[in-house]
Every structure is written in structure tokens, then in C-alpha cells.
Write a protein that holds these residues in place. Sequence first.
Motif, PDB file in Angstrom:
ATOM      1  N   LYS A 278      -0.377  -1.012   7.105  1.00 46.52           N
ATOM      2  CA  LYS A 278       0.363  -2.436   6.626  1.00 46.52           C
ATOM      3  C   LYS A 278       1.608  -1.958   5.737  1.00 46.52           C
ATOM      4  N   SER A 279       1.306  -0.974   5.030  1.00 47.08           N
ATOM      5  CA  SER A 279       2.334  -0.721   4.078  1.00 47.08           C
ATOM      6  C   SER A 279       3.667  -0.039   4.801  1.00 47.08           C
ATOM      7  N   SER A 282       5.821  -2.907   5.616  1.00 54.09           N
ATOM      8  CA  SER A 282       6.300  -4.025   4.475  1.00 54.09           C
ATOM      9  C   SER A 282       7.488  -3.799   4.158  1.00 54.09           C
TER      10      SER A 282
END
Length: 282
Positions: A278-279, A282
Amino acid sequence: MNNELEKTIMAAGDLPAMPVVAAKVMQLVEDEKVTAVELARIVASDPAVAARIMKISNSPLYGCQRQNQTLPGAIMLMGFNTLKSLVVVAYLKDVFKPVGLTEKMLWEHSFGAGLAARLIASDIREVNPEEAFLAGLLHDIGKLIMHNHDRQKFQMVIERYYNEGICFVEAEKTVYPYTHAELGGCVLKKWNFPEVLVKAVTQHHTFACSSTEDHYQQSMTAITSLANLFCIKLGIGERDPLTELDLTEEPAARQLKLDNDRLTRLLDNFAETYERDKSYFS
């Protein structure tokens, strides 16, 4: 199409237009003669998009064994369909700004569903995983449009959803004469996305595939629907996880012939992959 839905679709023009780079890339990837060098030249004209593609190409998501130092190399590694997905991601990240709690949760759920759809499609092997990623990523674009068009009205839906314990579609039907899925499908059609994605987004809650739909469409719709449910069960982009949700009873899981053991494996794999990757988005 009722008048209010049509008005909202027209108002969707107030959203940022698809950037020139994204539009050009999406056009060129359909050309069999285009090269990674040509695509890289276009992408490089938008440093933010170029940086995001380099970052993601070196992520575990694409199994990179060595660092890519050039855009053509990154594009060759990921493939043209993945490049198309990433320029859409870059576009949506701009649309989700300014990032308040609602935008943050919508983005987490949208990215999560995209990732889940990609994983399911890779396992099922009946549709293109990158096209499935786009379907998952865009499945709730109607919610974003509702939110941007009239935040106070959309907030009424959210409050009923959380406070009255009803599903989101039921909550929005008390405020709007159409659903976010219907709106999303119409807007994707307006933006000239492929019909298979338009239908998958429109039907991801109702799963209203007719027996005459081709198998690819049925599978894409089922994957999009199930990816959404994966996020709901785990609480991704939601206030709380819906742990009691029985995925084996869902029409999408039955359409894809997924038993409990396979669903559990896919869900566990998704939860692990989401936390890991997910990072990068982001």
C-alpha cells in the motif's frame, strides 16, 4: 436515464480532465507498433507520473529482482497494460485530493479492491489481471463523484450507512434516485473506457450478468464484485471489518467456483499483499 442522474454525469465534467499524458498513453498502448521507448518519452513529460512508475516498477508487487534505472526498462518489465493502469492510478490520486478522512477511506478501498481484483484474476486465469486491477480500482468512482458534487448530501449517505446498520446501496437509495455503481458505469462510458469495465463497475453490487453475457464479462464482473467484498470483510476503507461476512454464499464466489479453502487462501494473500504494497501507491 433519469434527469438527476444525467445532470450528475454532466457535472462530472467538473472533475479534473484525464491528463494529457494519461490520455496519450492509453491511446498508444492500443497500437501494436508502439515501443517502450516511445511510451517512456511521453511519460517522462510528466515527472510525477514518471516517478510513480519507477517507484512501483521496483516494488515487490511486480517481482522485481533488480533495480530498474530507466523508464523504458521499467515499462518493459511491467508491460503496457500495467502502464495503462498506473497512469489511471496517478490520475485518481490527483482527484482524491484534498485528502480528508472520506477521501482517504475511498482511496484505500479503491486501491485495495484493485489489488484484490488483480490477485483473484491471476489465480482464476480467466481475465487479464491488469484489466481486473482497473475494474477494481474504478468500481467506486461513482462515490467519489457524488462526494465531489455535493459533499453534504453524500455525507448523509455515509451517516445512514454507519448509524443505521444498512448496506451502502440501501443508504444511498434513501438520498439519491440512482446508485454509485450506476453513476460510475455511466461516467466510465463517458470517458470511453472499454465496455467490459463499464459493465463490471455498473454491476459490481447487483451482479446482474445475463446468461447471454460472454464468459469473460461474467468473470470480470464477478472478480470486481468479490474484490469489493474482500475489502469490506477486512475493513479496508471501512470503519470496521465485517468479519461475519460469508464469502462462500456470495453469487460472485459461486460464479467463479471458489470454495471456502480457496477463498481463505486468496483473502489471506490479499491481506498480506495489501499491507506490503500500500505504501507504494500512497
